[in-house]
Design an enzyme around this catalytic site. Structure first.
Site, PDB file in Angstrom:
ATOM      1  N   HIS A   1     -19.150 -27.979 -38.064  1.00 44.75           N
ATOM      2  CA  HIS A   1     -20.056 -29.119 -38.147  1.00 44.75           C
ATOM      3  C   HIS A   1     -19.893 -29.768 -39.521  1.00 44.75           C
ATOM      4  O   HIS A   1     -19.777 -29.076 -40.537  1.00 44.75           O
ATOM      5  CB  HIS A   1     -21.497 -28.654 -37.934  1.00 44.75           C
ATOM      6  CG  HIS A   1     -22.489 -29.751 -38.101  1.00 44.75           C
ATOM      7  ND1 HIS A   1     -22.327 -30.996 -37.525  1.00 44.75           N
ATOM      8  CD2 HIS A   1     -23.659 -29.812 -38.797  1.00 44.75           C
ATOM      9  CE1 HIS A   1     -23.350 -31.760 -37.855  1.00 44.75           C
ATOM     10  NE2 HIS A   1     -24.165 -31.074 -38.631  1.00 44.75           N
TER      11      HIS A   1
ATOM     12  N   CYS B   1     -27.560 -30.820 -33.984  1.00 40.61           N
ATOM     13  CA  CYS B   1     -26.141 -30.743 -34.372  1.00 40.61           C
ATOM     14  C   CYS B   1     -25.386 -29.655 -33.618  1.00 40.61           C
ATOM     15  O   CYS B   1     -24.159 -29.662 -33.589  1.00 40.61           O
ATOM     16  CB  CYS B   1     -26.009 -30.511 -35.865  1.00 40.61           C
ATOM     17  SG  CYS B   1     -27.011 -31.620 -36.832  1.00 40.61           S
TER      18      CYS B   1
ATOM     19  N   ASN C   1     -22.394 -37.078 -41.639  1.00 44.27           N
ATOM     20  CA  ASN C   1     -22.903 -36.139 -40.635  1.00 44.27           C
ATOM     21  C   ASN C   1     -23.338 -36.937 -39.395  1.00 44.27           C
ATOM     22  O   ASN C   1     -24.245 -37.751 -39.470  1.00 44.27           O
ATOM     23  CB  ASN C   1     -24.090 -35.383 -41.260  1.00 44.27           C
ATOM     24  CG  ASN C   1     -24.735 -34.397 -40.313  1.00 44.27           C
ATOM     25  OD1 ASN C   1     -24.467 -34.392 -39.106  1.00 44.27           O
ATOM     26  ND2 ASN C   1     -25.608 -33.560 -40.853  1.00 44.27           N
TER      27      ASN C   1
HETATM   28  O1  UT7 Z   1     -26.726 -31.371 -39.799  1.00 40.49           O
HETATM   29  C1  UT7 Z   1     -27.689 -30.530 -40.339  1.00 40.49           C
HETATM   30  C2  UT7 Z   1     -28.596 -31.242 -41.255  1.00 40.49           C
HETATM   31  N1  UT7 Z   1     -28.422 -31.337 -42.630  1.00 40.49           N
HETATM   32  C3  UT7 Z   1     -27.728 -30.664 -43.522  1.00 40.49           C
HETATM   33  O2  UT7 Z   1     -26.905 -29.870 -43.244  1.00 40.49           O
HETATM   34  C4  UT7 Z   1     -27.990 -30.885 -44.932  1.00 40.49           C
HETATM   35  C5  UT7 Z   1     -28.175 -29.622 -45.694  1.00 40.49           C
HETATM   36  N2  UT7 Z   1     -28.529 -29.902 -47.067  1.00 40.49           N
HETATM   37  C6  UT7 Z   1     -27.685 -30.492 -47.936  1.00 40.49           C
HETATM   38  O3  UT7 Z   1     -26.583 -30.853 -47.617  1.00 40.49           O
HETATM   39  C7  UT7 Z   1     -28.157 -30.633 -49.382  1.00 40.49           C
HETATM   40  O4  UT7 Z   1     -29.353 -29.916 -49.537  1.00 40.49           O
HETATM   41  C8  UT7 Z   1     -28.374 -32.116 -49.810  1.00 40.49           C
HETATM   42  C9  UT7 Z   1     -27.021 -32.810 -49.942  1.00 40.49           C
HETATM   43  C10 UT7 Z   1     -29.243 -32.836 -48.845  1.00 40.49           C
HETATM   44  C11 UT7 Z   1     -29.029 -32.144 -51.181  1.00 40.49           C
HETATM   45  O5  UT7 Z   1     -28.243 -31.417 -52.123  1.00 40.49           O
HETATM   46  P1  UT7 Z   1     -28.918 -30.335 -53.061  1.00 40.49           P
HETATM   47  O6  UT7 Z   1     -27.859 -29.805 -53.932  1.00 40.49           O
HETATM   48  O7  UT7 Z   1     -29.641 -29.351 -52.162  1.00 40.49           O
HETATM   49  O8  UT7 Z   1     -29.904 -31.198 -53.901  1.00 40.49           O
HETATM   50  P2  UT7 Z   1     -31.513 -31.088 -54.056  1.00 40.49           P
HETATM   51  O9  UT7 Z   1     -32.162 -31.510 -52.779  1.00 40.49           O
HETATM   52  O10 UT7 Z   1     -31.847 -29.731 -54.601  1.00 40.49           O
HETATM   53  O11 UT7 Z   1     -31.775 -32.162 -55.129  1.00 40.49           O
HETATM   54  C12 UT7 Z   1     -31.263 -32.057 -56.472  1.00 40.49           C
HETATM   55  C13 UT7 Z   1     -31.671 -33.278 -57.254  1.00 40.49           C
HETATM   56  C14 UT7 Z   1     -33.145 -33.631 -57.112  1.00 40.49           C
HETATM   57  O12 UT7 Z   1     -33.582 -34.083 -58.355  1.00 40.49           O
HETATM   58  P3  UT7 Z   1     -34.475 -33.151 -59.321  1.00 40.49           P
HETATM   59  O13 UT7 Z   1     -35.671 -32.787 -58.513  1.00 40.49           O
HETATM   60  O14 UT7 Z   1     -33.588 -31.982 -59.616  1.00 40.49           O
HETATM   61  O15 UT7 Z   1     -34.735 -34.029 -60.497  1.00 40.49           O
HETATM   62  C15 UT7 Z   1     -33.140 -34.761 -56.118  1.00 40.49           C
HETATM   63  O16 UT7 Z   1     -34.242 -35.608 -56.269  1.00 40.49           O
HETATM   64  O17 UT7 Z   1     -30.957 -34.420 -56.773  1.00 40.49           O
HETATM   65  C16 UT7 Z   1     -31.866 -35.478 -56.464  1.00 40.49           C
HETATM   66  N3  UT7 Z   1     -31.339 -36.274 -55.363  1.00 40.49           N
HETATM   67  C17 UT7 Z   1     -30.500 -37.288 -55.531  1.00 40.49           C
HETATM   68  N4  UT7 Z   1     -29.936 -37.828 -56.635  1.00 40.49           N
HETATM   69  C18 UT7 Z   1     -29.081 -38.859 -56.465  1.00 40.49           C
HETATM   70  C19 UT7 Z   1     -31.581 -36.118 -54.035  1.00 40.49           C
HETATM   71  N5  UT7 Z   1     -30.899 -37.046 -53.351  1.00 40.49           N
HETATM   72  C20 UT7 Z   1     -30.217 -37.776 -54.243  1.00 40.49           C
HETATM   73  C21 UT7 Z   1     -29.327 -38.869 -54.143  1.00 40.49           C
HETATM   74  N6  UT7 Z   1     -28.784 -39.367 -55.250  1.00 40.49           N
HETATM   75  N7  UT7 Z   1     -28.997 -39.404 -52.942  1.00 40.49           N
END
Ligand code: UT7
Length: 328
Positions: A255, A115, A285
């Site tokens: 980004h 990125c 993204n």
């Molecule tokens: O370009 C560079 C690359 N990427 C990025 O910049 C991404 C950086 N990271 C992020 O943007 C965030 O970490 C995400 C959007 C990917 C995830 O958000 P988060 O607030 O960090 O969520 P999490 O991974 O801590 O997950 C929270 C909960 C989990 O459930 P439990 O374990 O708390 O029961 C996940 O399983 O949300 C769940 N979850 C979802 N629920 C509904 C993960 N993905 C989804 C989904 N829909 N698509």
């Protein structure tokens, strides 16, 4: 050595026609519109057709950038394509694009910094023009992330989209153009964000395909924490090198990974939302394509005025980061 000031002569962008909405994703994985919007800010993204590859998207963006710059493809000296989804391992996507454009005089190479790739490309292009080696350089960020996304993995498939953005760089009058670059990498964080199947470590095999390692893997939470930290520090370092203050910024072009990450940068830089280009709601993204598409869209919308101070900042796989201050 006297260095020539270097700036943007023209911008261009292209996104494929097919739209994948959050409602579509609800039918594919266990997710919902509310979760995606509140956690990321993304509402829809564009997907390339089976026939489209990154060079096809790059070509459309480059055509607009050349038109906008008022030069022909034959006048290009160098083409840099930043991508993690090249058409193929080789020849490079930049060489394929050079042929499509008929940019016969141009040298061409791909650049891999995920990125952050577009900002890495700008830095290389700026140096080669500033020293007098080249006059006109095309820098493109082009991605077909949908081709390496696992649409059964809700952690990643909601985030990514396809698109391309391009700029033509050339000499500009004193007082304008790029004022600073801040680039960095931390290879120890590589495993947090990767697509490892299909390279020389794990060549394509049935075993690789069955494991799914050809797809993007991301430790989202870890990358999120890194992003919040590095976006702020890289931006501040680029401003310091440019001898400018955060209050001098007219437009932030970050980004487009996650609205929460963008908002934390705005807070740290004490900027209001109207001083920030945000389009991840429409495109998700697009890795190396996110910043140039946002810049081209800002230009299309008339949000860039001569003399404006623009701050570009991004982070990504590698791990890598980059920031640049530019006087429009
Ligand atoms: O370009 C560079 C690359 N990427 C990025 O910049 C991404 C950086 N990271 C992020 O943007 C965030 O970490 C995400 C959007 C990917 C995830 O958000 P988060 O607030 O960090 O969520 P999490 O991974 O801590 O997950 C929270 C909960 C989990 O459930 P439990 O374990 O708390 O029961 C996940 O399983 O949300 C769940 N979850 C979802 N629920 C509904 C993960 N993905 C989804 C989904 N829909 N698509």
């Amino acid at each position: 050595m006297n260095l020539t000031p270097v700036g943007v002569w023209g911008t261009g962008m292209y996104v494929p026609e097919r739209v994948l909405t959050n409602a579509d994703l609800e039918k594919m994985v266990e997710t919902n519109d509310e979760w995606i919007v509140t956690r990321t800010g993304i509402q829809e993204r564009r997907l390339a057709s089976p026939e489209e590859a990154s060079s096809d998207l790059a070509f459309r963006a480059a055509e607009e950038a050349l038109r906008n710059a008022g030069i022909t493809a034959e006048q290009l000296d160098l083409i840099i394509v930043a991508t993690i989804t090249p058409d193929m391992a080789f020849p490079s996507t930049a060489c394929i694009l050079q042929d499509k454009l008929g940019a016969k005089r141009a040298a061409a190479f791909d650049l891999s910094a995920a990125c952050s790739g577009f900002i890495y490309g700008l830095a290389n292009a700026t140096n080669s023009i500033a020293t007098g080696m080249y006059k006109h350089v095309l820098v493109v960020g082009a991605e077909c992330l949908s081709k390496i996304t696992d649409y059964t993995d809700r952690n990643t498939c909601i985030l990514f989209g396809d698109g391309a953005g391009a700029v033509v760089l050339g000499p500009v009058p004193e007082g304008r153009g790029f004022r600073s670059f801040e680039l960095g990498a931390d290879g120890s964080g590589g495993p947090l964000l990767r697509s490892s199947g299909g390279g020389s470590r794990h060549p394509v095999s049935q075993e690789v395909l069955d494991s799914g390692s050809q797809y993007i893997y991301m430790a989202g939470n870890e990358v999120f924490k890194f992003a919040v930290k590095i976006m702020g520090s890289a931006a501040e370092e680029a401003l310091r090198k440019a001898e400018l203050d955060k209050h001098d910024i007219d437009l932030l072009v970050p980004h487009q990974a996650n609205l929460r990450i963008i908002r934390s940068s705005l807070e740290r830089l004490e900027l209001s939302e109207d001083k920030c280009m945000v389009n991840l709601n429409k495109y998700g993204n697009m890795s190396a394509a996110s910043i140039p598409v946002a810049l081209a869209e800002a230009n299309r919308e008339g949000r860039l005025k001569e003399g404006d101070t623009v701050l570009l900042v991004g982070f990504g796989g590698g791990l890598t980061w980059g920031a640049s201050v530019l006087v429009w």
